[in-house]
Design an enzyme around this catalytic site. Structure first.
Site, PDB file in Angstrom:
ATOM      1  N   GLU A  56       0.824  -1.229   0.000  1.00 33.56           N
ATOM      2  CA  GLU A  56       0.000   0.000   0.000  1.00 33.56           C
ATOM      3  C   GLU A  56       0.853   1.272   0.000  1.00 33.56           C
ATOM      4  O   GLU A  56       0.653   2.167   0.833  1.00 33.56           O
ATOM      5  CB  GLU A  56      -0.961  -0.009   1.202  1.00 33.56           C
ATOM      6  CG  GLU A  56      -2.029  -1.059   1.075  1.00 33.56           C
ATOM      7  CD  GLU A  56      -3.170  -0.947   2.091  1.00 33.56           C
ATOM      8  OE1 GLU A  56      -3.074  -0.166   3.052  1.00 33.56           O
ATOM      9  OE2 GLU A  56      -4.176  -1.651   1.902  1.00 33.56           O
ATOM     10  N   GLU A  92      -5.620  -8.035  -0.705  1.00 30.99           N
ATOM     11  CA  GLU A  92      -6.336  -7.763   0.549  1.00 30.99           C
ATOM     12  C   GLU A  92      -7.792  -7.491   0.185  1.00 30.99           C
ATOM     13  O   GLU A  92      -8.067  -6.559  -0.575  1.00 30.99           O
ATOM     14  CB  GLU A  92      -5.761  -6.554   1.305  1.00 30.99           C
ATOM     15  CG  GLU A  92      -4.412  -6.828   1.943  1.00 30.99           C
ATOM     16  CD  GLU A  92      -3.922  -5.703   2.835  1.00 30.99           C
ATOM     17  OE1 GLU A  92      -4.745  -5.019   3.489  1.00 30.99           O
ATOM     18  OE2 GLU A  92      -2.690  -5.509   2.873  1.00 30.99           O
TER      19      GLU A  92
HETATM   20  O1  AHR Z   1      -5.325  -5.788   6.801  1.00 32.86           O
HETATM   21  C1  AHR Z   1      -5.170  -4.699   7.646  1.00 32.86           C
HETATM   22  C2  AHR Z   1      -4.403  -3.563   6.993  1.00 32.86           C
HETATM   23  O2  AHR Z   1      -5.167  -3.067   5.939  1.00 32.86           O
HETATM   24  C3  AHR Z   1      -3.100  -3.913   6.345  1.00 32.86           C
HETATM   25  O3  AHR Z   1      -2.030  -3.897   7.227  1.00 32.86           O
HETATM   26  C4  AHR Z   1      -2.932  -2.830   5.324  1.00 32.86           C
HETATM   27  O4  AHR Z   1      -2.193  -3.246   4.208  1.00 32.86           O
HETATM   28  C5  AHR Z   1      -4.355  -2.441   4.985  1.00 32.86           C
HETATM   29  O5  AHR Z   1      -4.544  -1.073   5.044  1.00 32.86           O
END
Ligand code: AHR
Length: 503
Positions: free
Chosen positions: A173, A292
């Site tokens: 990210e 994610e």
């Molecule tokens: O999954 C929780 C968090 O969400 C992770 O650390 C990050 O990559 C995202 O913002």
């Protein structure tokens, strides 16, 4: 009663379902690792300290590749802190989650745990506060057989065989201002490309993921992907997408339609990647690693759990421990439907996360582990969705939503594997059951193998420590096949998996 109709044609193929679509994510965050997968004093723990009950549930969930060790955590992580004799490992500040990292679990232990659960390692390098050299170092430690300082260090640490990590994430990210080391798309794109080229000098066959946007609502979404890919197109294989959904202002209809956003997100990133491809005259296609995705009550957590006290750096605090309802699991199941229908371009995905932290599996220290509501759509889809994803001719009644306008009440995806076909369905109506007819004539003579639905008269019902089996899948006895038509009734706010096979 709303109705929907779809036709299954095994020749209408979207693409092959890659097993990596059923990946997950373990971050050093809250109680995911410590008190989650690892709890040495637990009655089911093995000699390594891994909880046996969690291993069993992860196997049952059917998880393929697991992304590790973060997440936001990775952008401050020094991988070498987590290897070697445990009593010599440093405790460090984890700035991402305002915690103390004890480093009791690191790369070697996690690889051992992955062998227990039968999953592949997908490793993220730190491009937030570190760079090319540290990425090369962890690659040498993990993948080189022997005869160099770092590979021999791994062997001295008891891991004779290399870990053979095939898939690597180039940071996490990096578009997010919250990320340690966040910079512009140009800065990150150049660093990712340099790192990728260096890693490929070690092993040209590595599969590399460059960071896309951390959500479709990011102000830089689109421009970020384009710039980053202009820098790195020739050097990477995937661009990442991240998406989390939660109800906004109690708007359940829009929340239930979250997959509309995921569909648009995927299709936009595919268009941008293909545009960069065309502009370069490249014959290589970049696919998506949706590494994610989940339902996450983010606003509540960020407001209630934020620790800022400079004296307070807890070890494995309870963070992001969402308890998922039936409605959450229905949204979750519809996100799986979105991923499946894009199986031609989404060839890897990671449910974020796996244990305790926005997770399908929860644990109590010294106590039980249990399945959240979201466990069921994931396990059933991972088990049944094999072979090819099919393009569906789907017509459905619609309704208006505040966020996404008019959306179909019923959504679906299907897969076909030799004689076995699976259909995944969601009914987004909060008030009415939906009558669905599925033309299965093109499949030849098929019989129903199973029809299982997740629904409840109380859509807020959840599985908890006190009542761990409150919600589960139940046989949907309305499903019947007659004259080449499979008919099924979907309760309001429900997710269903149908399995049929050639007779
Ligand atoms: O999954 C929780 C968090 O969400 C992770 O650390 C990050 O990559 C995202 O913002």
């Amino acid at each position: 009663m709303p109705t929907a109709h779809l036709t299954l044609d095994p020749r209408a193929v979207v693409g092959t379902v890659n097993r990596r679509l059923f990946g997950s994510f373990v971050e050093h965050l809250g109680r995911c690792v410590y008190d989650g997968i690892y709890e040495p004093g637990h009655p089911t723990a093995d000699a390594h300290g891994f909880r046996g009950d969690v291993v069993e549930l992860v196997r049952e969930l059917g998880v393929s590749a697991i992304r590790y060790p973060g997440g936001n955590f990775v952008s401050g992580y020094r991988w070498e802190d987590g290897v070697g004799p445990r009593d010599q490992r440093p405790r460090r500040l984890d700035l991402a989650w305002h915690s103390t990292e004890t480093n009791e679990v690191g790369l070697d232990e996690f690889a051992t745990w992955l062998e227990l659960v039968g999953s592949e390692l997908m490793y993220a390098v730190n491009l937030g506060t570190r760079g090319v050299l540290e990425a090369l170092d962890v690659l040498e430690y993990a993948n080189i057989r022997s005869g160099t300082r770092l590979s021999d260090w791994r062997i001295a640490n008891g891991r004779t065989e290399p870990h053979r990590v095939g898939m690597w994430c180039l940071g996490n990210e990096m578009d997010g201002p919250w990320q340690l080391g966040h910079g512009t798309a140009d800065e990150y794109g150049a660093l990712a490309a340099k790192t990728a080229r260096a890693m490929r000098q070690v092993d040209p066959d590595l599969e590399l993921v460059v960071c896309g946007s951390s959500g479709s609502a990011m102000p830089t979404f689109g421009a970020w992907e384009r710039t980053v890919l202009e820098h790195s197109y020739d050097d990477v294989d995937y661009i990442s997408c991240h998406a989390y959904y939660e109800p906004k202002n109690g708007d359940l209809d829009s929340f239930l339609a979250s997959a509309v956003d995921m569909d648009g997100f995927i299709e936009t990133v595919v268009s941008i990647a293909d545009e960069v491809k065309a502009a370069r005259g490249s014959d290589k296609t970049i696919n998506i690693s949706f590494d994610e995705w989940n339902v996450w009550y983010m606003q509540r957590h960020l407001a209630e759990e934020k620790i800022t006290d400079v004296e307070q750096w807890p070890v494995a605090p309870r963070l992001l421990e969402d308890s998922y309802s039936v409605a959450d699991a229905v949204v979750f199941g519809s996100l799986l439907i979105s991923l499946l229908r894009h199986a031609d371009r989404v060839t890897s995905a990671s449910l974020a996360q796996l244990v305790n932290v926005i997770a399908p599996i929860m644990t109590e220290p010294g106590g039980p582990a249990w399945r959240q509501t979201t466990f069921f759509p994931f396990a059933e889809t991972s088990r049944l969705a094999t072979g090819e994803a099919l393009a569906l001719a789907l017509t459905s009644d619609t309704h208006e939503t505040e966020q996404y306008g008019k959306v179909p009440l019923v959504d679906a995806a299907a897969t076909h594997d030799n004689g076995a076909t699976a259909v995944f369905l969601v009914n987004r109506s909060t008030t009415e059951p939906a009558a669905v007819t599925i033309d299965v004539a093109a499949l030849g003579g098929v019989g129903l193998v199973s029809a299982r639905t997740l629904s409840d008269s109380d859509i807020t019902a959840a599985n908890t420590l006190g009542d761990p089996e409150r919600v589960g899948l139940a046989d949907n006895t309305s499903a019947v096949i007659a004259d080449g038509i499979l008919s099924v009734t979907l309760p309001p706010v429900s997710w269903t998996a149908l399995s049929v096979a050639t007779r």
